[in-house]
Design a protein around this motif. Sequence first.
Motif, PDB file in Angstrom:
ATOM      1  N   LEU A 164      -9.362   4.525   3.617  1.00  0.00           N
ATOM      2  CA  LEU A 164      -8.996   5.900   3.944  1.00  0.00           C
ATOM      3  C   LEU A 164      -9.956   6.865   3.257  1.00  0.00           C
ATOM      4  O   LEU A 164     -10.719   6.476   2.369  1.00  0.00           O
ATOM      5  CB  LEU A 164      -7.564   6.188   3.492  1.00  0.00           C
ATOM      6  CG  LEU A 164      -6.478   5.256   3.991  1.00  0.00           C
ATOM      7  CD1 LEU A 164      -5.135   5.641   3.390  1.00  0.00           C
ATOM      8  CD2 LEU A 164      -6.405   5.280   5.496  1.00  0.00           C
ATOM      9  N   GLU A 165      -9.902   8.115   3.663  1.00  0.00           N
ATOM     10  CA  GLU A 165     -10.707   9.139   3.004  1.00  0.00           C
ATOM     11  C   GLU A 165     -10.398   9.113   1.512  1.00  0.00           C
ATOM     12  O   GLU A 165      -9.264   8.943   1.112  1.00  0.00           O
ATOM     13  CB  GLU A 165     -10.391  10.512   3.585  1.00  0.00           C
ATOM     14  CG  GLU A 165     -10.844  10.674   5.007  1.00  0.00           C
ATOM     15  CD  GLU A 165     -10.431  11.996   5.620  1.00  0.00           C
ATOM     16  OE1 GLU A 165      -9.910  12.872   4.893  1.00  0.00           O
ATOM     17  OE2 GLU A 165     -10.627  12.156   6.819  1.00  0.00           O
ATOM     18  N   GLY A 166     -11.416   9.263   0.697  1.00  0.00           N
ATOM     19  CA  GLY A 166     -11.225   9.214  -0.745  1.00  0.00           C
ATOM     20  C   GLY A 166     -11.331   7.811  -1.308  1.00  0.00           C
ATOM     21  O   GLY A 166     -11.196   7.607  -2.506  1.00  0.00           O
ATOM     22  N   GLY A 167     -11.534   6.806  -0.457  1.00  0.00           N
ATOM     23  CA  GLY A 167     -11.737   5.440  -0.923  1.00  0.00           C
ATOM     24  C   GLY A 167     -10.491   4.597  -1.087  1.00  0.00           C
ATOM     25  O   GLY A 167     -10.573   3.450  -1.518  1.00  0.00           O
ATOM     26  N   THR A 168      -9.322   5.119  -0.746  1.00  0.00           N
ATOM     27  CA  THR A 168      -8.094   4.328  -0.840  1.00  0.00           C
ATOM     28  C   THR A 168      -8.152   3.174   0.148  1.00  0.00           C
ATOM     29  O   THR A 168      -8.513   3.361   1.305  1.00  0.00           O
ATOM     30  CB  THR A 168      -6.864   5.203  -0.531  1.00  0.00           C
ATOM     31  OG1 THR A 168      -6.837   6.296  -1.442  1.00  0.00           O
ATOM     32  CG2 THR A 168      -5.579   4.412  -0.653  1.00  0.00           C
ATOM     33  N   VAL A 169      -7.797   1.975  -0.315  1.00  0.00           N
ATOM     34  CA  VAL A 169      -7.825   0.784   0.539  1.00  0.00           C
ATOM     35  C   VAL A 169      -6.400   0.346   0.841  1.00  0.00           C
ATOM     36  O   VAL A 169      -5.547   0.277  -0.049  1.00  0.00           O
ATOM     37  CB  VAL A 169      -8.597  -0.365  -0.146  1.00  0.00           C
ATOM     38  CG1 VAL A 169      -8.489  -1.649   0.659  1.00  0.00           C
ATOM     39  CG2 VAL A 169     -10.050   0.027  -0.345  1.00  0.00           C
ATOM     40  N   CYS A 170      -6.140   0.056   2.128  1.00  0.00           N
ATOM     41  CA  CYS A 170      -4.848  -0.440   2.585  1.00  0.00           C
ATOM     42  C   CYS A 170      -5.084  -1.743   3.332  1.00  0.00           C
ATOM     43  O   CYS A 170      -6.115  -1.920   3.969  1.00  0.00           O
ATOM     44  CB  CYS A 170      -4.192   0.542   3.555  1.00  0.00           C
ATOM     45  SG  CYS A 170      -3.960   2.180   2.898  1.00  0.00           S
ATOM     46  N   TRP A 171      -4.116  -2.622   3.259  1.00  0.00           N
ATOM     47  CA  TRP A 171      -4.211  -3.896   3.970  1.00  0.00           C
ATOM     48  C   TRP A 171      -3.139  -3.926   5.042  1.00  0.00           C
ATOM     49  O   TRP A 171      -1.968  -3.679   4.770  1.00  0.00           O
ATOM     50  CB  TRP A 171      -4.030  -5.064   3.012  1.00  0.00           C
ATOM     51  CG  TRP A 171      -5.151  -5.159   2.042  1.00  0.00           C
ATOM     52  CD1 TRP A 171      -5.204  -4.613   0.793  1.00  0.00           C
ATOM     53  CD2 TRP A 171      -6.405  -5.811   2.244  1.00  0.00           C
ATOM     54  NE1 TRP A 171      -6.413  -4.891   0.203  1.00  0.00           N
ATOM     55  CE2 TRP A 171      -7.173  -5.630   1.080  1.00  0.00           C
ATOM     56  CE3 TRP A 171      -6.955  -6.535   3.303  1.00  0.00           C
ATOM     57  CZ2 TRP A 171      -8.447  -6.147   0.933  1.00  0.00           C
ATOM     58  CZ3 TRP A 171      -8.228  -7.053   3.160  1.00  0.00           C
ATOM     59  CH2 TRP A 171      -8.967  -6.858   1.992  1.00  0.00           C
ATOM     60  N   VAL A 172      -3.546  -4.258   6.260  1.00  0.00           N
ATOM     61  CA  VAL A 172      -2.605  -4.370   7.362  1.00  0.00           C
ATOM     62  C   VAL A 172      -1.999  -5.765   7.324  1.00  0.00           C
ATOM     63  O   VAL A 172      -2.720  -6.759   7.363  1.00  0.00           O
ATOM     64  CB  VAL A 172      -3.315  -4.134   8.712  1.00  0.00           C
ATOM     65  CG1 VAL A 172      -2.334  -4.295   9.865  1.00  0.00           C
ATOM     66  CG2 VAL A 172      -3.959  -2.750   8.739  1.00  0.00           C
ATOM     67  N   SER A 173      -0.689  -5.829   7.234  1.00  0.00           N
ATOM     68  CA  SER A 173      -0.005  -7.121   7.251  1.00  0.00           C
ATOM     69  C   SER A 173      -0.212  -7.785   8.603  1.00  0.00           C
ATOM     70  O   SER A 173      -0.304  -7.107   9.623  1.00  0.00           O
ATOM     71  CB  SER A 173       1.491  -6.942   7.020  1.00  0.00           C
ATOM     72  OG  SER A 173       1.743  -6.405   5.758  1.00  0.00           O
ATOM     73  N   ARG A 174      -0.256  -9.100   8.612  1.00  0.00           N
ATOM     74  CA  ARG A 174      -0.451  -9.830   9.865  1.00  0.00           C
ATOM     75  C   ARG A 174       0.590  -9.455  10.905  1.00  0.00           C
ATOM     76  O   ARG A 174       0.314  -9.388  12.090  1.00  0.00           O
ATOM     77  CB  ARG A 174      -0.399 -11.332   9.615  1.00  0.00           C
ATOM     78  CG  ARG A 174      -1.614 -11.810   8.893  1.00  0.00           C
ATOM     79  CD  ARG A 174      -1.582 -13.286   8.696  1.00  0.00           C
ATOM     80  NE  ARG A 174      -2.756 -13.667   7.903  1.00  0.00           N
ATOM     81  CZ  ARG A 174      -3.037 -14.870   7.536  1.00  0.00           C
ATOM     82  NH1 ARG A 174      -2.233 -15.851   7.862  1.00  0.00           N
ATOM     83  NH2 ARG A 174      -4.108 -15.125   6.829  1.00  0.00           N
ATOM     84  N   ARG A 175       1.766  -9.186  10.436  1.00  0.00           N
ATOM     85  CA  ARG A 175       2.873  -8.811  11.310  1.00  0.00           C
ATOM     86  C   ARG A 175       2.579  -7.527  12.090  1.00  0.00           C
ATOM     87  O   ARG A 175       3.096  -7.322  13.184  1.00  0.00           O
ATOM     88  CB  ARG A 175       4.105  -8.642  10.436  1.00  0.00           C
ATOM     89  CG  ARG A 175       5.301  -8.113  11.080  1.00  0.00           C
ATOM     90  CD  ARG A 175       6.392  -8.021  10.035  1.00  0.00           C
ATOM     91  NE  ARG A 175       7.619  -7.545  10.613  1.00  0.00           N
ATOM     92  CZ  ARG A 175       8.694  -7.297   9.943  1.00  0.00           C
ATOM     93  NH1 ARG A 175       8.716  -7.479   8.642  1.00  0.00           N
ATOM     94  NH2 ARG A 175       9.763  -6.872  10.535  1.00  0.00           N
ATOM     95  N   TYR A 176       1.753  -6.631  11.541  1.00  0.00           N
ATOM     96  CA  TYR A 176       1.481  -5.334  12.147  1.00  0.00           C
ATOM     97  C   TYR A 176       0.099  -5.242  12.806  1.00  0.00           C
ATOM     98  O   TYR A 176      -0.244  -4.208  13.348  1.00  0.00           O
ATOM     99  CB  TYR A 176       1.600  -4.230  11.087  1.00  0.00           C
ATOM    100  CG  TYR A 176       3.014  -4.050  10.597  1.00  0.00           C
ATOM    101  CD1 TYR A 176       3.912  -3.236  11.280  1.00  0.00           C
ATOM    102  CD2 TYR A 176       3.467  -4.693   9.451  1.00  0.00           C
ATOM    103  CE1 TYR A 176       5.208  -3.077  10.842  1.00  0.00           C
ATOM    104  CE2 TYR A 176       4.765  -4.540   9.000  1.00  0.00           C
ATOM    105  CZ  TYR A 176       5.626  -3.725   9.698  1.00  0.00           C
ATOM    106  OH  TYR A 176       6.911  -3.562   9.255  1.00  0.00           O
ATOM    107  N   VAL A 177      -0.700  -6.305  12.771  1.00  0.00           N
ATOM    108  CA  VAL A 177      -2.064  -6.265  13.315  1.00  0.00           C
ATOM    109  C   VAL A 177      -2.051  -5.900  14.797  1.00  0.00           C
ATOM    110  O   VAL A 177      -2.832  -5.038  15.229  1.00  0.00           O
ATOM    111  CB  VAL A 177      -2.802  -7.609  13.073  1.00  0.00           C
ATOM    112  CG1 VAL A 177      -4.086  -7.663  13.876  1.00  0.00           C
ATOM    113  CG2 VAL A 177      -3.092  -7.773  11.598  1.00  0.00           C
ATOM    114  N   ARG A 178      -1.192  -6.507  15.589  1.00  0.00           N
ATOM    115  CA  ARG A 178      -1.138  -6.210  17.022  1.00  0.00           C
ATOM    116  C   ARG A 178      -0.794  -4.730  17.261  1.00  0.00           C
ATOM    117  O   ARG A 178      -1.397  -4.064  18.097  1.00  0.00           O
ATOM    118  CB  ARG A 178      -0.124  -7.095  17.729  1.00  0.00           C
ATOM    119  CG  ARG A 178      -0.062  -6.802  19.227  1.00  0.00           C
ATOM    120  CD  ARG A 178       0.953  -7.636  19.946  1.00  0.00           C
ATOM    121  NE  ARG A 178       0.617  -9.053  19.847  1.00  0.00           N
ATOM    122  CZ  ARG A 178       1.514 -10.015  19.928  1.00  0.00           C
ATOM    123  NH1 ARG A 178       2.777  -9.730  20.085  1.00  0.00           N
ATOM    124  NH2 ARG A 178       1.146 -11.266  19.839  1.00  0.00           N
TER     125      ARG A 178
END
Length: 147
Positions: A125-139
């Motif tokens: 994200l803006e500002g360098g924040t990193v988020c991980w998408v769970s496999r459940r939500y990839v689709r």
Amino acid sequence: MKVEIQIDPELEEPVVILRAPSPTEEVEQLAARLRGEAPPQPFTVYDGREAVRVSRSMVLRFYAEDKGVFCQTGRGSFVVRQRLYELEQALAGTRFVRVSNSEIVNLDRVTALDLTLAGTIKMTLEGGTVCWVSRRYVRKIRQALEA
């Protein structure tokens, strides 16, 4: 603000294209007025005992941590008095998407996607924040990005 009108007799109905250098509250309100919708209401978040109004365009993400829900903006993180599922319902049909059981992300504030890892997506994200998408939500994320 610059306004330009182009007449095209081949069109069956008017088409409005709204171009802006970045998502702002003014742009969101103008788009809502053009669509005939009520303008999106800002969120009330809390910085200690002080209530702060935050527009949707300022929000990077909502996340759950230590039994609380927080709203992260470019100016910092604030406490939210709603649960993630309530926020998810309120933000349905917008550019906010649930990426895990503990996070909702504003897709307009995503600067990079890393799809190299098998089955997961790394969002920056803006500002360098990193988020991980769970496999459940990839689709769900892929569908939102295609729309």
